[in-house]
Design a protein around this motif. Structure first.
Motif, PDB file in Angstrom:
ATOM      1  N   ILE A   1       0.863  -1.185   0.000  1.00  0.00           N
ATOM      2  CA  ILE A   1       0.000   0.000   0.000  1.00  0.00           C
ATOM      3  C   ILE A   1       0.902   1.238   0.000  1.00  0.00           C
ATOM      4  O   ILE A   1       1.572   1.518   0.991  1.00  0.00           O
ATOM      5  CB  ILE A   1      -0.931   0.024   1.236  1.00  0.00           C
ATOM      6  N   SER A   2       0.933   1.937  -1.109  1.00  0.00           N
ATOM      7  CA  SER A   2       1.750   3.149  -1.193  1.00  0.00           C
ATOM      8  C   SER A   2       1.098   4.266  -0.388  1.00  0.00           C
ATOM      9  O   SER A   2      -0.079   4.169   0.007  1.00  0.00           O
ATOM     10  CB  SER A   2       1.904   3.595  -2.649  1.00  0.00           C
ATOM     11  N   TYR A   3       1.848   5.326  -0.178  1.00  0.00           N
ATOM     12  CA  TYR A   3       1.301   6.475   0.547  1.00  0.00           C
ATOM     13  C   TYR A   3       0.099   7.052  -0.198  1.00  0.00           C
ATOM     14  O   TYR A   3      -0.912   7.408   0.413  1.00  0.00           O
ATOM     15  CB  TYR A   3       2.376   7.539   0.725  1.00  0.00           C
ATOM     16  N   GLU A   4       0.171   7.114  -1.527  1.00  0.00           N
ATOM     17  CA  GLU A   4      -0.940   7.637  -2.320  1.00  0.00           C
ATOM     18  C   GLU A   4      -2.189   6.757  -2.175  1.00  0.00           C
ATOM     19  O   GLU A   4      -3.303   7.265  -2.071  1.00  0.00           O
ATOM     20  CB  GLU A   4      -0.532   7.729  -3.798  1.00  0.00           C
ATOM     21  N   LYS A   5      -1.982   5.430  -2.143  1.00  0.00           N
ATOM     22  CA  LYS A   5      -3.108   4.520  -1.941  1.00  0.00           C
ATOM     23  C   LYS A   5      -3.685   4.676  -0.534  1.00  0.00           C
ATOM     24  O   LYS A   5      -4.909   4.631  -0.338  1.00  0.00           O
ATOM     25  CB  LYS A   5      -2.645   3.076  -2.165  1.00  0.00           C
ATOM     26  N   ALA A   6      -2.806   4.886   0.453  1.00  0.00           N
ATOM     27  CA  ALA A   6      -3.273   5.095   1.833  1.00  0.00           C
ATOM     28  C   ALA A   6      -4.130   6.356   1.925  1.00  0.00           C
ATOM     29  O   ALA A   6      -5.129   6.392   2.661  1.00  0.00           O
ATOM     30  CB  ALA A   6      -2.088   5.184   2.788  1.00  0.00           C
ATOM     31  N   GLU A   7      -3.766   7.395   1.175  1.00  0.00           N
ATOM     32  CA  GLU A   7      -4.581   8.615   1.148  1.00  0.00           C
ATOM     33  C   GLU A   7      -5.983   8.315   0.610  1.00  0.00           C
ATOM     34  O   GLU A   7      -6.979   8.849   1.116  1.00  0.00           O
ATOM     35  CB  GLU A   7      -3.905   9.670   0.280  1.00  0.00           C
ATOM     36  N   GLU A   8      -6.058   7.476  -0.407  1.00  0.00           N
ATOM     37  CA  GLU A   8      -7.363   7.100  -0.960  1.00  0.00           C
ATOM     38  C   GLU A   8      -8.193   6.341   0.073  1.00  0.00           C
ATOM     39  O   GLU A   8      -9.403   6.572   0.218  1.00  0.00           O
ATOM     40  CB  GLU A   8      -7.167   6.244  -2.208  1.00  0.00           C
TER      41      GLU A   8
END
Length: 271
Positions: A206-213
């Motif tokens: 889970i990338s940081y961008e995915k975590a934001e989503e």
């Protein structure tokens, strides 16, 4: 009568001598300044080592609280952790020396008039948050005059310290408190916008961008746009992106949102 050419010659010689004198004085001043600078640097390191041999803290350091409501820290428990043993268990009805206008920032002093530099001061709130404070020390304050370092010093107390394994200026942040010190003290805290943070994000499922989503899909706020990126926590239970979400219905309440870097599991923690 002196011819004009000779006058000009004498004038140029005078100007030349004058400029040479100025350059000589400036050069001497520069050399002296450089010598004093190097001496100050050497003495600063030497005398700071000497000052840091002071074993007892007598300054009764100030600590600050940020993100708390007044009722959460009106009563605090202090302990001294020395050689692996707790001593001086003290329950205090807090007297604050400063309270901010919006009542989100408070200042007080440790209740111990003296303790050892090697001690750890443990502060606990009624809500069960724990803060381990250590690393107090002294440093050399060099004395300067009009022309720079004069070669003397005095030892002064440094307000910086370690709180829950993080270097700080003495501020206890609500969302950095430990619920379970025995396990929490082993966690690594990775600050955002650092190479280590980016490296974990890039290698995680889970990338940081995915975590934001994931955060946006699960946010509690309906109107307030609120997302604070605190850190990545790495511990025995795994690694997590840690966000903060302000409660739009409750003043000064910030929930911790933890998202697993491998599974994307979402967890809300209210303090």
């Amino acid at each position: 009568m002196t011819p004009p050419k000779k006058l000009l010659k004498y004038f140029l010689i005078f100007i030349g001598i004058f400029l040479v004198l100025i350059l000589f004085v400036a050069g001497c001043f520069w050399v002296t300044t450089e010598q004093k600078y190097r001496q100050a640097k050497e003495d600063g390191e030497k005398y700071s080592r000497i000052c840091d041999t002071i074993r007892v803290i007598t300054e009764q350091p100030k600590i600050q609280f940020s993100g708390f409501r007044l009722k959460e820290i009106r009563q605090l428990r202090f302990k001294i952790l020395r050689n692996g043993q707790f001593t001086r268990d003290t329950l205090v009805k807090t007297q604050f020396s400063y309270v901010s206008d919006d009542s989100t920032f408070f200042a007080t002093s440790l209740p111990y008039p003296l303790f050892l530099k090697t001690d750890t001061i443990v502060v606990s709130t009624e809500g069960g948050l724990h803060y381990y404070i250590s690393g107090y020390h002294h440093y050399a304050s060099l004395h300067y005059g009009m022309f720079g370092y004069v070669g003397s010093h005095d030892c002064r107390f440094a307000a910086e310290c370690m709180i829950n394994n993080e270097q700080t200026s003495g501020t206890l942040l609500k969302n950095d408190g430990w619920w379970h010190p025995e396990t929490d003290k082993h966690k690594r805290m990775i600050a955002p916008q650092t190479p280590a943070f980016d490296s974990i994000s890039q290698s995680a499922t889970i990338s940081y961008e995915k975590a934001e989503e994931i955060f946006e899909q699960n946010k509690a706020n309906k109107h307030l746009i609120s997302r604070i990126t605190y850190r990545i926590e790495v511990g025995q239970e795994g690694s997590f992106y840690v966000f903060g979400e302000e409660d739009e219905n409750k003043r000064n309440q910030v929930d911790l949102i933890k998202i697993n870097t491998q599974t994307g599991e979402y967890k809300r923690e209210r303090r």
